[in-house]
Each structure stands twice: as structure tokens, then as C-alpha cells.
Design a protein around this motif. Structure first.
Motif, mmCIF file in Angstrom:
data_model
loop_
_atom_site.group_PDB
_atom_site.id
_atom_site.type_symbol
_atom_site.label_atom_id
_atom_site.label_comp_id
_atom_site.label_asym_id
_atom_site.label_seq_id
_atom_site.Cartn_x
_atom_site.Cartn_y
_atom_site.Cartn_z
ATOM 1 N N SER A 60 16.992 45.843 39.130
ATOM 2 C CA SER A 60 17.409 45.507 37.776
ATOM 3 C C SER A 60 18.628 46.351 37.411
ATOM 4 C CB SER A 60 16.267 45.769 36.791
ATOM 5 O OG SER A 60 15.942 47.139 36.794
ATOM 6 N N ILE A 61 19.436 45.840 36.524
ATOM 7 C CA ILE A 61 20.675 46.495 36.133
ATOM 8 C C ILE A 61 20.392 47.524 35.046
ATOM 9 C CG2 ILE A 61 22.994 46.123 35.187
ATOM 10 C CD1 ILE A 61 22.523 44.828 37.914
ATOM 11 N N ARG A 62 20.727 48.776 35.324
ATOM 12 C CA ARG A 62 20.612 49.825 34.309
ATOM 13 C C ARG A 62 22.028 50.121 33.821
ATOM 14 N NH1 ARG A 62 17.222 54.714 36.546
ATOM 15 N NH2 ARG A 62 19.320 55.052 37.308
ATOM 16 N N CYS A 63 22.346 49.594 32.694
ATOM 17 C CA CYS A 63 23.713 49.686 32.190
ATOM 18 C C CYS A 63 24.104 51.121 31.847
ATOM 19 C CB CYS A 63 23.865 48.782 30.974
ATOM 20 S SG CYS A 63 25.583 48.428 30.587
ATOM 21 N N SER A 64 23.137 51.981 31.585
ATOM 22 C CA SER A 64 23.444 53.364 31.215
ATOM 23 C C SER A 64 24.124 54.137 32.348
ATOM 24 C CB SER A 64 22.171 54.089 30.786
ATOM 25 O OG SER A 64 21.247 54.117 31.855
ATOM 26 N N ILE A 65 23.957 53.704 33.596
ATOM 27 C CA ILE A 65 24.591 54.400 34.712
ATOM 28 C C ILE A 65 25.904 53.737 35.144
ATOM 29 C CG2 ILE A 65 22.381 55.262 35.566
ATOM 30 C CD1 ILE A 65 22.678 53.208 37.879
ATOM 31 N N MET A 66 26.302 52.670 34.465
ATOM 32 C CA MET A 66 27.512 51.942 34.832
ATOM 33 C C MET A 66 28.735 52.517 34.128
ATOM 34 S SD MET A 66 26.370 49.893 36.915
ATOM 35 C CE MET A 66 24.675 49.610 37.323
ATOM 36 N N LYS A 67 29.833 52.544 34.879
ATOM 37 C CA LYS A 67 31.100 53.027 34.341
ATOM 38 C C LYS A 67 32.071 51.882 34.083
ATOM 39 C CE LYS A 67 34.687 55.357 36.582
ATOM 40 N NZ LYS A 67 35.138 56.389 37.511
ATOM 41 N N ASP A 68 32.088 50.902 34.994
ATOM 42 C CA ASP A 68 33.035 49.798 34.884
ATOM 43 C C ASP A 68 32.542 48.622 35.726
ATOM 44 O OD1 ASP A 68 35.299 48.489 34.029
ATOM 45 O OD2 ASP A 68 36.687 49.606 35.301
ATOM 46 N N TYR A 69 33.221 47.504 35.631
ATOM 47 C CA TYR A 69 32.877 46.318 36.408
ATOM 48 C C TYR A 69 34.095 45.420 36.514
ATOM 49 C CZ TYR A 69 32.978 43.263 32.350
ATOM 50 O OH TYR A 69 33.394 42.540 31.260
ATOM 51 N N PHE A 70 34.033 44.470 37.437
ATOM 52 C CA PHE A 70 35.000 43.376 37.450
ATOM 53 C C PHE A 70 34.341 42.147 38.065
ATOM 54 C CE2 PHE A 70 35.789 45.286 41.587
ATOM 55 C CZ PHE A 70 36.012 44.205 42.417
ATOM 56 N N VAL A 71 34.816 41.002 37.626
ATOM 57 C CA VAL A 71 34.316 39.717 38.127
ATOM 58 C C VAL A 71 35.115 39.396 39.384
ATOM 59 C CG1 VAL A 71 34.026 37.269 37.589
ATOM 60 C CG2 VAL A 71 33.735 38.984 35.794
ATOM 61 N N THR A 72 34.431 38.951 40.417
ATOM 62 C CA THR A 72 35.106 38.650 41.679
ATOM 63 C C THR A 72 36.012 37.436 41.529
ATOM 64 O OG1 THR A 72 33.254 37.326 42.467
ATOM 65 C CG2 THR A 72 33.277 39.663 43.081
ATOM 66 N N SER A 73 36.940 37.321 42.447
ATOM 67 C CA SER A 73 37.931 36.257 42.434
ATOM 68 C C SER A 73 37.298 34.898 42.715
ATOM 69 C CB SER A 73 38.992 36.558 43.494
ATOM 70 O OG SER A 73 39.826 35.453 43.698
ATOM 71 N N SER A 74 37.945 33.868 42.255
ATOM 72 C CA SER A 74 37.483 32.509 42.560
ATOM 73 C C SER A 74 37.708 32.161 44.027
ATOM 74 C CB SER A 74 38.196 31.501 41.660
ATOM 75 O OG SER A 74 39.590 31.553 41.899
ATOM 76 N N GLU A 75 38.496 32.974 44.744
ATOM 77 C CA GLU A 75 38.725 32.770 46.168
ATOM 78 C C GLU A 75 37.525 33.187 47.011
ATOM 79 O OE1 GLU A 75 41.399 31.284 47.373
ATOM 80 O OE2 GLU A 75 42.340 31.158 45.413
#
Length: 112
Positions: free
Chosen positions: A62-77
Motif C-alpha cells: 500500500s502507498i504510504r504518502c508520508s514517506i514520499m518526496k516526489d513522483y512523476f507519471v510515466t511517458s505514453s511511450e
């Protein structure tokens, strides 16, 4: 002795091309050329996502957002959609973008 026209043309062509040929006497140059022959051409990613920036599987945790610093959505490629999260400790992992926890964490990170 008679020389045919085709044979004469061949001899002239061979002489002309032979003058363009160069013989490599330098040992270092010869070794370098042999190494270059063994190398494969480089892979050029032109308008394609790098494999490191694509998700091939998703985290089962499960995703624990408290430990996250950043994110990005992967490319459509990429072959499948994904969101790559960076933890505060510098680790990366992939998550499925339609997961509700992933959506919530993305929203929280955008706001902060």
C-alpha cells in the motif's frame, strides 16, 4: 597479345581504386580499428522513454504518502501506464495510476 575492352576497363578501374586504398602501418591505429569493429552501434533513444523511466510491474504494497518526496507519471511511450514515486530516502517504485491511494498521494504531493 590482344586485350579485350572489358579486361582493359577492369584494369583501369582496379588501378584507379587501388590508388585510393591506404595501408595502415601504425600498430595503435590498427588495434583501435579492430576494437571499433567489435563494438556494437550505440542505442539511441530518440523520442522514446528510457526503460528506467517505465513501469514493468507495480508495487504490491500500500502507498504510504508520508514517506514520499516526489513522483512523476510515466511517458505514453512506455508499454503500460505507471506512476514512479520517490521516497524521502531516495528509493523509487512504481504504482498503478488508477489506484485510489496513488491518486490521493499524487494530489497531496501536488498541494505540498
Amino acid at each position: 597479345m590482344k586485350v579485350s575492352g572489358a579486361a582493359l576497363a577492369f584494369l583501369i578501374l582496379a588501378a584507379a581504386l587501388g590508388s585510393q586504398a591506404r595501408v595502415i602501418h601504425d600498430t595503435e591505429t590498427r588495434e583501435l580499428m579492430m576494437e571499433m569493429r567489435e563494438l556494437k552501434p550505440p542505442i539511441i533513444y530518440h523520442d522514446f522513454a528510457l526503460p528506467a523511466d517505465c513501469c514493468f510491474s507495480y508495487t504490491p504494497r500500500s502507498i504510504r504518502c508520508s514517506i514520499m518526496k516526489d513522483y512523476f507519471v510515466t511517458s505514453s511511450e512506455c508499454s503500460q501506464p505507471g506512476v514512479i514515486f520517490y521516497t524521502k530516502r531516495g528509493k523509487r517504485f512504481c504504482a498503478h495510476p488508477s489506484n485510489s491511494q496513488v491518486q490521493d498521494c499524487m494530489t497531496n504531493l501536488k498541494l505540498n
